[in-house]
Design a protein around this motif. Structure first.
Motif, PDB file in Angstrom:
ATOM      1  N   ASN A  85      46.997  33.549  70.274  1.00 53.38           N
ATOM      2  CA  ASN A  85      48.434  33.439  70.045  1.00 53.38           C
ATOM      3  C   ASN A  85      49.067  34.804  70.255  1.00 53.38           C
ATOM      4  OD1 ASN A  85      47.748  30.887  69.161  1.00 53.38           O
ATOM      5  ND2 ASN A  85      48.311  31.236  67.034  1.00 53.38           N
ATOM      6  N   PHE A  86      50.294  34.811  70.740  1.00 47.79           N
ATOM      7  CA  PHE A  86      51.012  36.072  70.940  1.00 47.79           C
ATOM      8  C   PHE A  86      52.436  35.865  70.446  1.00 47.79           C
ATOM      9  CE2 PHE A  86      50.956  39.849  74.128  1.00 47.79           C
ATOM     10  CZ  PHE A  86      51.772  40.597  73.309  1.00 47.79           C
ATOM     11  N   VAL A  87      52.802  36.584  69.392  1.00 44.29           N
ATOM     12  CA  VAL A  87      54.149  36.528  68.836  1.00 44.29           C
ATOM     13  C   VAL A  87      54.814  37.870  69.105  1.00 44.29           C
ATOM     14  CG1 VAL A  87      55.549  36.189  66.765  1.00 44.29           C
ATOM     15  CG2 VAL A  87      53.378  34.952  67.025  1.00 44.29           C
ATOM     16  N   VAL A  88      55.941  37.828  69.777  1.00 42.94           N
ATOM     17  CA  VAL A  88      56.684  39.043  70.114  1.00 42.94           C
ATOM     18  C   VAL A  88      57.974  39.037  69.305  1.00 42.94           C
ATOM     19  CG1 VAL A  88      57.763  40.370  71.963  1.00 42.94           C
ATOM     20  CG2 VAL A  88      55.725  39.013  72.442  1.00 42.94           C
ATOM     21  N   LYS A  92      62.075  43.716  73.828  1.00 38.65           N
ATOM     22  CA  LYS A  92      62.375  45.054  74.362  1.00 38.65           C
ATOM     23  C   LYS A  92      61.269  46.050  74.034  1.00 38.65           C
ATOM     24  CE  LYS A  92      67.349  44.621  74.526  1.00 38.65           C
ATOM     25  NZ  LYS A  92      68.605  44.907  73.870  1.00 38.65           N
ATOM     26  N   ALA A  93      60.463  45.748  73.036  1.00 38.21           N
ATOM     27  CA  ALA A  93      59.377  46.642  72.631  1.00 38.21           C
ATOM     28  C   ALA A  93      58.087  46.380  73.415  1.00 38.21           C
ATOM     29  CB  ALA A  93      59.115  46.492  71.132  1.00 38.21           C
ATOM     30  N   GLN A  94      58.092  45.395  74.305  1.00 43.23           N
ATOM     31  CA  GLN A  94      56.901  45.035  75.074  1.00 43.23           C
ATOM     32  C   GLN A  94      56.957  45.642  76.472  1.00 43.23           C
ATOM     33  OE1 GLN A  94      54.034  43.241  74.374  1.00 43.23           O
ATOM     34  NE2 GLN A  94      54.768  43.504  72.287  1.00 43.23           N
ATOM     35  N   LYS A 105      65.375  37.465  72.974  1.00 44.14           N
ATOM     36  CA  LYS A 105      65.084  38.589  72.083  1.00 44.14           C
ATOM     37  C   LYS A 105      63.653  38.543  71.552  1.00 44.14           C
ATOM     38  CE  LYS A 105      69.494  40.071  71.689  1.00 44.14           C
ATOM     39  NZ  LYS A 105      70.015  39.961  73.017  1.00 44.14           N
ATOM     40  N   ALA A 106      63.078  37.321  71.460  1.00 47.30           N
ATOM     41  CA  ALA A 106      61.733  37.152  70.906  1.00 47.30           C
ATOM     42  C   ALA A 106      61.039  36.007  71.626  1.00 47.30           C
ATOM     43  CB  ALA A 106      61.811  36.867  69.408  1.00 47.30           C
ATOM     44  N   GLU A 107      59.705  36.007  71.545  1.00 48.96           N
ATOM     45  CA  GLU A 107      58.926  34.985  72.233  1.00 48.96           C
ATOM     46  C   GLU A 107      57.653  34.695  71.444  1.00 48.96           C
ATOM     47  OE1 GLU A 107      57.223  34.127  76.764  1.00 48.96           O
ATOM     48  OE2 GLU A 107      57.902  36.128  76.240  1.00 48.96           O
ATOM     49  N   ILE A 108      57.224  33.446  71.496  1.00 48.85           N
ATOM     50  CA  ILE A 108      55.943  33.042  70.928  1.00 48.85           C
ATOM     51  C   ILE A 108      55.222  32.196  71.975  1.00 48.85           C
ATOM     52  CG2 ILE A 108      56.926  31.020  69.760  1.00 48.85           C
ATOM     53  CD1 ILE A 108      54.836  31.443  67.520  1.00 48.85           C
ATOM     54  N   SER A 126      63.410  32.878  72.102  1.00 47.37           N
ATOM     55  CA  SER A 126      64.479  32.830  71.107  1.00 47.37           C
ATOM     56  C   SER A 126      65.514  33.898  71.401  1.00 47.37           C
ATOM     57  CB  SER A 126      63.913  33.053  69.706  1.00 47.37           C
ATOM     58  OG  SER A 126      64.937  32.987  68.742  1.00 47.37           O
ATOM     59  N   HIS A 127      66.762  33.577  71.117  1.00 43.03           N
ATOM     60  CA  HIS A 127      67.859  34.533  71.258  1.00 43.03           C
ATOM     61  C   HIS A 127      68.047  35.341  69.973  1.00 43.03           C
ATOM     62  CE1 HIS A 127      69.733  31.749  74.552  1.00 43.03           C
ATOM     63  NE2 HIS A 127      68.567  32.242  74.899  1.00 43.03           N
ATOM     64  N   THR A 128      67.114  35.187  69.039  1.00 40.37           N
ATOM     65  CA  THR A 128      67.142  35.869  67.746  1.00 40.37           C
ATOM     66  C   THR A 128      65.946  36.807  67.660  1.00 40.37           C
ATOM     67  OG1 THR A 128      68.094  33.874  66.768  1.00 40.37           O
ATOM     68  CG2 THR A 128      67.150  35.490  65.244  1.00 40.37           C
ATOM     69  N   ILE A 129      66.149  38.009  67.173  1.00 42.19           N
ATOM     70  CA  ILE A 129      65.029  38.930  66.976  1.00 42.19           C
ATOM     71  C   ILE A 129      64.197  38.486  65.775  1.00 42.19           C
ATOM     72  CG2 ILE A 129      64.428  41.289  66.267  1.00 42.19           C
ATOM     73  CD1 ILE A 129      66.584  42.339  68.062  1.00 42.19           C
TER      74      ILE A 129
END
Length: 151
Positions: A85-88, A92-94, A105-108, A126-129
């Protein structure tokens, strides 16, 4: 809507005898995207082992140019290699992130296993951090197990 309350809907879709497998996966994507406020894009990618690429088979949300992703590239490509699993929390930090939309903004990404082999994954933007929790991970693992049964 709670993640657990979606399980009967997903089970009903996947057990339908009137729609094909790809349509079932699309409907699962649509239920997730429409029911969970921070699931802005949901898709299933499947591996082509010969080419070492992932191919988008079903999705809900804005169309993407990223229908084929090489193993190792981006979050999805990394999961194809790592089987983890990879939760980001913040894309922007990747360093190895493929931007699909300026709004993401975020991805799983959760790998999908069939007979112990990583054959694909579910990818959610997701458009939410930092919206994803351990509950999301556990729920999406369950979704993938249900999908694997119809493949």
């Amino acid at each position: 809507m709670s993640l657990q309350s979606l399980k009967p809907k997903i089970t009903n879709i996947l057990s339908s005898t009137t729609i094909d497998t790809e349509d079932k996966m699309t409907q699962v994507c649509e239920v997730l995207q429409n029911s969970i406020s921070y699931y802005d894009w949901v898709g299933f990618y499947f591996a082509n082992e010969t080419e070492k690429t992932l191919h988008l088979k079903a999705f809900a949300g804005e169309p993407t140019d990223h229908t084929v992703i090489p193993f190792g590239k981006g979050i999805c490509g990394q999961v194809a290699v790592s089987n983890q699993n990879f939760v980001v929390e913040d894309v922007k930090a990747q360093d190895n992130y493929i931007a699909c939309s300026i709004y993401v903004k975020a991805e799983i990404v959760i790998p999908l296993f069939k007979d112990g082999k990583n054959i694909g994954q579910i990818d959610i933007d997701s458009h939410t951090i930092d919206p994803f929790t351990k509950e999301d991970e556990t729920f999406l693992e369950w979704v993938n197990k249900q999908v694997a049964e119809i493949l």
